[in-house]
Design a protein around this motif. Structure first.
Motif, mmCIF file in Angstrom:
data_model
loop_
_atom_site.group_PDB
_atom_site.id
_atom_site.type_symbol
_atom_site.label_atom_id
_atom_site.label_comp_id
_atom_site.label_asym_id
_atom_site.label_seq_id
_atom_site.Cartn_x
_atom_site.Cartn_y
_atom_site.Cartn_z
ATOM 1 N N THR A 1 43.389 8.609 12.271
ATOM 2 C CA THR A 1 44.931 9.115 12.824
ATOM 3 C C THR A 1 45.721 7.927 12.770
ATOM 4 O OG1 THR A 1 45.923 9.854 14.842
ATOM 5 C CG2 THR A 1 43.880 8.590 15.106
ATOM 6 N N TRP B 1 44.410 15.038 10.223
ATOM 7 C CA TRP B 1 45.299 15.963 10.093
ATOM 8 C C TRP B 1 46.837 15.047 9.368
ATOM 9 C CZ3 TRP B 1 46.222 20.772 12.578
ATOM 10 C CH2 TRP B 1 44.886 21.207 13.335
ATOM 11 N N GLY C 1 48.073 27.448 15.984
ATOM 12 C CA GLY C 1 46.749 26.999 15.675
ATOM 13 C C GLY C 1 45.600 28.259 15.729
ATOM 14 N N ALA D 1 45.099 23.091 8.256
ATOM 15 C CA ALA D 1 44.549 22.407 9.223
ATOM 16 C C ALA D 1 43.981 21.120 9.415
ATOM 17 C CB ALA D 1 44.397 23.174 10.392
ATOM 18 N N LEU D 2 42.738 21.264 9.380
ATOM 19 C CA LEU D 2 41.987 19.977 9.233
ATOM 20 C C LEU D 2 41.562 19.397 7.858
ATOM 21 C CD1 LEU D 2 40.427 17.963 11.246
ATOM 22 C CD2 LEU D 2 38.430 19.189 10.760
ATOM 23 N N GLU E 1 43.991 18.693 17.363
ATOM 24 C CA GLU E 1 44.758 17.714 16.466
ATOM 25 C C GLU E 1 44.943 16.427 16.909
ATOM 26 O OE1 GLU E 1 49.493 18.114 14.471
ATOM 27 O OE2 GLU E 1 49.028 18.866 16.508
#
Length: 413
Positions: free
Chosen positions: A80, A116, A271, A296-297, A412
């Protein structure tokens, strides 16, 4: 040109790192509460900085996560805050930070990395691919929500957010054990990522509300986390953050609750899993609409052999996989994947290097796409992304990768 060096960002440079992140993502300096939370999140992770002399020109943070995989969990680097100064784009800074990340993952014994994406076309070239998908579901709450499944009649209880992790943590852990792609949560994670006082993307939303269902004194049978937003006329939208239930009846009761709150005209649930039972037991699908489907992931297999050994398999398989990996050359090569006798959680695999002819050739990116059970290997063959040398090999690998419930990610980061 000054050489860029990659080293750990010290605690003394956390505010410099945040300033760089806000610059790159075109954000104004955040309010004190949000900036404090961001600072705490940076301090929690492994911080890779790209330095040109004394100037910080790149930032990447990797959280030490435990990610659920079929039949268990594995250490995973949760990537991130990836930022490169606008003055240093297209100079290899991101590639350098990613290479440093792979070195640190190897040292920490993390066979997986996940993130993400803010820009989807960037991370495929580093071996990441979407491994879970989600829906955004909207419910028209102006009408009673008709359900084909009878709701559980046990009592509902409003829980203060600061008490919620102790109350609902066991239910989340149980739900996590049933699906791949879920992050283990400690008190820090609950407080900073799931239940912060202020919603980072919309500070007009209320503080989080947590409602449980079940008999007093027992682990809740389910729970829901949401925030609300009122318009100028006092009508509201409920933004559902999370809903977990141990049975269809409990899920029905929680959906009925959020769709029947006074003054709420719309429920927006971001989600949700693609196999959400709501989409089956809703009595009037005109009122329950899938507004969006999105990747998503994104997952990366940092250590292919360890990742393949670390999950359970749904069917016996004996195949040779030829894996290409330009980002981590040590992963490239041929692997014989042979499952052992099935145990309580499925088959386990023996993974050995081999010179035998391959049954399938695929890039590490495609291996990541199917690793948690979301994408069928045969679909990738049809897309021209996997080469099948032995007829039926893709079908066999797909059957072994398949899971009872689709992988799903709610966290997230």
């Amino acid at each position: 040109m000054t050489v860029v060096e990659y080293r750990t960002i010290s605690d003394a440079h956390l505010d410099r790192a945040l300033d760089l992140h806000y610059l790159v993502f075109l954000e104004k300096d955040c309010e004190d509460e949000v900036r404090k939370r961001h600072r705490e999140i940076l301090a929690y992770g492994d911080r890779i900085g790209a330095y040109e002399g004394d100037d910080l020109v790149g930032l990447l943070v990797a959280h030490p996560l435990r990610l659920s995989v079929p039949g268990g969990e594995l250490p995973c680097a949760g990537v991130t805050f990836v930022s490169v100064a606008p003055t240093h784009r297209r100079r290899g800074v991101l590639s350098g930070m990613i290479d440093e990340l792979w070195r640190r993952c190897a040292a920490a014994g993390q066979p997986l990395a996940a993130l993400w994406v803010s820009e989807a076309d960037i991370y495929g070239r580093f071996g990441f691919d979407p491994a879970t998908r989600s829906y955004t579901v909207e419910i028209d709450a102006g009408w009673p929500l008709k359900l084909r499944t009878a709701p559980d009649g046990r009592p509902l209880r409003l829980v203060p957010p600061e008490e919620a992790p102790a109350v609902i943590g066991a239910r989340h852990a149980a739900a996590r054990a049933e699906r791949a792609g879920r992050v283990a949560r400690d008190d820090f994670w609950w407080r900073t990522h799931i239940l912060p006082e202020t919603d980072e993307e919309n500070d007009d939303l209320t503080a989080p509300r947590v409602v449980t269902i079940g008999d007093p004194g027992e682990v809740p049978a389910g729970y829901v986390i949401y925030r609300t937003l009122s318009d100028s006329e006092g009508r509201g939208t409920l933004h559902l953050r999370e809903l977990e239930a141990d049975s269809p009846a409990v899920a029905a009761a929680l959906w009925q609750y959020v769709a029947s709150i006074d003054l709420v005209d719309k429920v927006r649930a971001w989600g949700r899993p693609l196999d959400d039972p709501l989409l089956r037991f809703a009595g009037d699908r005109d009122l329950v609409r899938v507004a969006q489907e999105f990747p998503a992931l994104w997952l990366r297999l940092v250590d292919v052999a360890a990742a393949l050994r670390g999950r359970a398999w749904s069917a016996p398989v004996d195949l040779v996989l030829e894996v290409t990996d330009t980002g981590i050359p040590a992963n490239a090569g041929r692997y014989r994947l042979t499952t052992e006798e099935a145990g309580a959680d499925g088959h386990r695999a023996l993974v050995t290097r081999t010179d035998d002819a391959p049954d399938l050739t695929l890039d590490v990116r495609e291996l990541a796409a199917g690793y948690l059970g979301d994408v069928d290997t045969a679909e990738l063959v049809r897309a021209g992304l996997v080469t099948e040398h032995t007829p039926g090999a893709a079908r066999g690998l797909g059957a072994a990768l398949r899971t009872e419930l689709l992988p799903h990610t709610t966290d997230e980061f």
